[in-house]
Design an enzyme around this catalytic site. Structure first.
Site, short mmCIF file in Angstrom:
data_model
loop_
_atom_site.label_atom_id
_atom_site.label_comp_id
_atom_site.label_asym_id
_atom_site.label_seq_id
_atom_site.Cartn_x
_atom_site.Cartn_y
_atom_site.Cartn_z
N CYS A 1 0.72 -1.23 -0.04
CA CYS A 1 0.10 0.10 0.09
C CYS A 1 0.92 1.33 0.00
O CYS A 1 2.08 1.10 -0.41
CB CYS A 1 -0.88 0.08 1.26
SG CYS A 1 -0.14 -0.01 2.78
N ASN B 1 2.24 1.53 4.38
CA ASN B 1 2.50 0.04 4.94
C ASN B 1 2.30 0.10 6.48
O ASN B 1 2.97 -0.64 7.39
CB ASN B 1 4.28 -0.17 4.81
CG ASN B 1 4.46 -1.71 5.13
OD1 ASN B 1 5.68 -2.11 5.44
ND2 ASN B 1 3.43 -2.69 5.21
N CYS C 1 -1.47 0.81 7.42
CA CYS C 1 -2.90 0.55 7.32
C CYS C 1 -3.34 -0.93 6.67
O CYS C 1 -3.60 -1.85 7.13
CB CYS C 1 -3.76 1.61 7.10
SG CYS C 1 -3.39 3.21 7.98
N ARG C 2 -3.44 -0.74 5.22
CA ARG C 2 -3.97 -1.73 4.42
C ARG C 2 -3.09 -3.09 4.41
O ARG C 2 -3.49 -4.15 4.54
CB ARG C 2 -4.43 -1.13 3.06
CG ARG C 2 -5.40 -0.19 3.21
CD ARG C 2 -5.82 0.83 1.89
NE ARG C 2 -4.39 1.61 1.83
CZ ARG C 2 -4.35 2.26 0.61
NH1 ARG C 2 -5.16 2.44 -0.27
NH2 ARG C 2 -3.11 3.07 0.76
N SER C 3 -1.82 -2.70 3.99
CA SER C 3 -1.03 -3.98 3.62
C SER C 3 -0.59 -4.81 4.85
O SER C 3 -0.70 -6.12 4.51
CB SER C 3 0.22 -3.57 2.75
OG SER C 3 1.27 -2.68 3.36
N ASP D 1 -8.06 3.87 1.01
CA ASP D 1 -7.29 4.49 2.08
C ASP D 1 -8.02 4.88 3.33
O ASP D 1 -8.61 5.79 3.12
CB ASP D 1 -6.35 5.51 1.66
CG ASP D 1 -5.29 5.98 2.16
OD1 ASP D 1 -5.34 5.60 3.59
OD2 ASP D 1 -4.25 6.62 1.95
P1 4NP Z 1 -1.72 2.85 4.17
O1 4NP Z 1 -2.45 3.92 4.73
O2 4NP Z 1 -1.21 3.19 2.80
O3 4NP Z 1 -2.88 1.87 4.04
O4 4NP Z 1 -0.64 2.22 5.00
C1 4NP Z 1 -1.81 5.33 4.79
C2 4NP Z 1 -0.84 5.51 5.71
C3 4NP Z 1 0.04 6.58 5.91
C4 4NP Z 1 -0.67 7.76 4.88
C5 4NP Z 1 -1.37 7.53 4.11
C6 4NP Z 1 -1.85 6.31 3.83
N1 4NP Z 1 0.20 9.01 5.18
O5 4NP Z 1 -0.09 9.92 4.31
O6 4NP Z 1 1.16 9.24 5.77
#
Ligand code: 4NP
Length: 163
Positions: free
Chosen positions: A11, A14, A16-18, A130
């Site tokens: 994602c 790294n 939240c989703r992955s 997201d």
């Molecule tokens: P992820 O979510 O891609 O599912 O881990 C996010 C985590 C952090 C951010 C965006 C999305 N950020 O903008 O810091």
């Protein structure tokens, strides 16, 4: 003995989703007694959260479903295309970033796809949304999408399927 099939979930951050997809898939693999057949990991296309544990909201939704998330965030790199068999992007942006990385690799081992290519309920939108800037309900929704996609993914890869 078979060489384990190696899957990388990717994602943006790294956190939240992955990590959730990695934890859910690892849980399904263990529950099916297929631990020795698969190795899983996750990474982010961005570097902002490198070294951090999974977001507490992802850890909480996983825990509610009996799954413990592990690991620390790392950034995806070109080497991942040599080390994994399948790289699964969570959304279209992640997919595009990974395509660019893949271009720097001569003969990639890994196949690149979207996790939701396996989601039996996905329609036109094949991205896992997201949830970072949203509320807890976003994480519940992400869990449902990731879980049913991982069930279908494992069924598509499970060598025992149909026996
Ligand atoms: P992820 O979510 O891609 O599912 O881990 C996010 C985590 C952090 C951010 C965006 C999305 N950020 O903008 O810091």
């Amino acid at each position: 003995m078979h060489t384990p099939y190696r899957i990388l979930f990717v994602c943006l951050g790294n956190i939240c989703r992955s990590p959730l997809a990695e934890g859910v898939f690892a849980h399904l693999v263990r529950a099916s007694g297929l631990d020795v057949r698969f190795e899983v990991d996750s990474a982010g296309t961005g570097a902002w959260h490198v070294g951090e544990p999974p977001d507490p909201r992802s850890a909480a939704v996983a825990k509610r479903h009996g799954i413990q998330l592990e690991g620390a965030a790392r950034q995806a790199g070109a080497a991942d295309f040599s080390e994994f068999d399948l790289i699964l992007a969570m959304d279209a942006d992640n997919y595009r970033e990974l395509e660019e990385l893949r271009e720097s690799v001569g003969t990639p081992r890994a196949e690149l796809a979207l996790l939701r290519d396996f989601d039996p309920e996905a329609r036109d939108d094949r991205s896992v949304p997201d949830p970072y800037y949203g509320g807890d309900d976003g994480f519940d929704r992400v869990f449902e999408i990731v879980h049913r996609s991982c069930v279908a993914l494992l069924a598509s890869l499970d060598p025992m399927e149909g026996r």
